[in-house]
Design a protein around this motif. Structure first.
Motif, short mmCIF file in Angstrom:
data_model
loop_
_atom_site.label_atom_id
_atom_site.label_comp_id
_atom_site.label_asym_id
_atom_site.label_seq_id
_atom_site.Cartn_x
_atom_site.Cartn_y
_atom_site.Cartn_z
N HIS A 19 42.37 21.11 50.37
CA HIS A 19 41.31 22.08 50.08
C HIS A 19 41.96 23.33 49.50
CE1 HIS A 19 39.26 19.47 52.98
NE2 HIS A 19 38.14 19.88 52.41
N PHE A 20 41.29 23.98 48.59
CA PHE A 20 41.82 25.24 48.05
C PHE A 20 40.68 26.10 47.53
CE2 PHE A 20 42.49 21.71 45.04
CZ PHE A 20 41.76 22.12 43.92
N THR A 21 40.97 27.40 47.44
CA THR A 21 39.96 28.36 47.00
C THR A 21 40.64 29.57 46.39
OG1 THR A 21 38.01 29.63 47.70
CG2 THR A 21 39.86 29.54 49.25
N ALA A 22 39.93 30.27 45.53
CA ALA A 22 40.47 31.47 44.89
C ALA A 22 39.38 32.50 44.69
CB ALA A 22 41.09 31.11 43.54
N THR A 23 39.74 33.75 44.90
CA THR A 23 38.84 34.88 44.67
C THR A 23 39.61 35.97 43.93
OG1 THR A 23 37.44 34.45 46.60
CG2 THR A 23 37.51 36.71 45.80
N SER A 24 39.06 36.40 42.81
CA SER A 24 39.71 37.43 41.99
C SER A 24 38.65 38.15 41.19
CB SER A 24 40.75 36.80 41.06
OG SER A 24 40.10 36.04 40.04
N SER A 25 39.08 38.94 40.24
CA SER A 25 38.12 39.70 39.43
C SER A 25 37.27 38.80 38.55
CB SER A 25 38.86 40.72 38.57
OG SER A 25 39.73 40.09 37.65
N ILE A 26 37.65 37.54 38.36
CA ILE A 26 36.82 36.64 37.55
C ILE A 26 35.85 35.83 38.40
CG2 ILE A 26 38.45 36.50 35.64
CD1 ILE A 26 39.29 33.73 36.66
N GLY A 27 35.84 36.09 39.71
CA GLY A 27 34.83 35.43 40.53
C GLY A 27 35.31 35.07 41.92
#
Length: 409
Positions: A19-27
């Protein structure tokens, strides 16, 4: 379903990014991140963070300050940990980790996270509120739960109630790539069965004014590998991966960590070795541990900071390892900004998305590739499915890390 692929002779045992996830200025989350990458949207904006008076652009995450930590975790309250919590709550990641804890036990899951400045913003705010008579910091300031580099790791460990080994890696911009190596070693030693890895770094005045003092901030959105590149755009982000040993069978499209390479050339405090020796070493180690020849890599997610010297050195290093054949590559920092200690983890997740969704990201904000840089730089996304991706993260002081990710066959 297909059987898990065997490791080539001499190669490390591959691990599953379950499982993986990302949060940044693009969403926030994978859907928003993927949509921005495929539409080539940048999250950069003119700097309006806190009291910063700088002519530069930043990548700020929305709604960080709207996060409220659980009562039992309030001692960890700071922008960095609020950003971590926002990231943990995306893409079912929280539920996946809790399920893994039920399978393996809380003591058999490690937490290895990267950060550079952690919650230093809280220290900045505390110094503004010094007692003018005694010079004492406000009683509400909690160093251990904010500025302390271990704060974010302790917060995430406490968030899930995990009891396994935990550590923070703070090696500048390679921090949250190197945690993959730390977790792999712990798993190979039999100390843990799974690990939460990744990185979190948040905006603060220390990094904004610090990079400005080095004349490294761009006055426009950063342009990695562009002939007119002028410097970096600082961003913030949170990225998390649940690493597990390979199951007896897995989906053909599963994403695996196949190789890791680390080096420290210690050439200079803030400049890479002019010939990229440390970067070359990290990339070659990553290929060797994956059991792959250079020709098996289909796409490189470059470190690509958009400073004149770093991009030049990385271009030389890539050419040294991969030769003159056209190997597609790009930097995604033109979209997200340079998220510093979170960059390695964020770009590993972006690389995993590229493998999973069958595309190669374009270099947002780059318009005219520097002809002196010997790389096949993608100005626009390419709808072509890579099988193996190399992701580079090179930090101050020559702390380098390269990861090889691949699709299961």
């Amino acid at each position: 379903m297909t059987l898990a692929p065997p490791s080539p002779t001499g190669a490390m045992q591959a691990l599953l990014l379950s499982h993986f996830t990302a949060t940044s200025s693009i969403g926030a989350g994978l859907d928003a991140t993927l949509a921005s990458l495929q539409s080539e949207r940048s999250g950069l904006k003119p700097c309006d963070f806190d009291s910063a008076d700088l002519a530069t652009w930043i990548g700020e995450v929305e709604d960080v300050d709207g996060q409220v930590l659980r009562p039992d975790l309030r001692a960890f309250d700071c922008r960095n940990n609020r950003l971590a919590q926002l990231g943990l709550r995306q893409d079912g990641f929280e539920q996946a980790v809790l399920a893994a804890a039920s399978r393996y036990g809380k003591r058999r899951i490690g937490v290895f996270l990267g950060t550079s400045t952690s919650g230093i913003l809280e220290t900045e705010l505390a110094y503004r509120a010094l007692d003018p008579r005694t010079g004492a910091l406000p009683a509400t300031f909690v160093y251990a739960g904010s500025h302390n580099p271990f704060s974010v790791t302790a917060f995430v460990r406490g968030y899930f109630g995990l009891e396994g080994p935990a550590m923070t890696v703070s090696s500048a911009c390679s921090s949250s790539a190197k945690v993959f190596a730390s977790a792999r070693r712990m798993m190979a030693a039999g100390l843990i069965d799974a690990a939460v890895v990744g990185g979190v770094d948040s905006l603060c005045l220390t990094t904004l004014y610090g990079f400005n003092s080095l004349d490294l901030l761009s006055r426009q959105p950063c342009q990695p590998f562009d002939a007119g590149r002028k410097g970096i755009s600082i961003g913030e982000g949170a990225a998390f991966v649940l690493l597990e040993k390979l199951p007896n069978s897995l989906d053909a499209g599963a994403v695996l960590l196949r190789g890791v390479g680390e080096s420290s050339d210690a050439h200079h405090m803030s400049a890479p070795h002019p010939e990229g020796l440390g970067a070359i070493s990290a990339m070659r180690q990553a290929l060797a541990s994956a059991g792959l020849q250079p020709g098996r890599i289909d796409y490189i997610n470059l470190h690509g900071t958009a400073t004149p010297s770093n991009d030049t050195v990385e271009g030389k290093a890539v050419a040294s390892v991969f030769g003159d054949h056209a190997l597609p590559c790009s930097s995604t920092k033109g979209a997200t900004g340079h998220t510093l200690g979170a960059a390695g983890g964020l770009e590993a997740v972006i690389s995993a998305l590229a493998l999973q969704q069958g595309f190669m990201p374009g270099g947002v904000n780059t318009h005219a590739v520097d002809p002196a840089l010997p790389v096949d730089y993608l100005l626009h996304k390419r709808d072509e499915a890579p099988q193996h991706v190399l992701s580079n993260s090179f930090g101050f002081g020559g702390t380098n890390c390269s990861l090889v990710l691949g699709r299961a066959r």
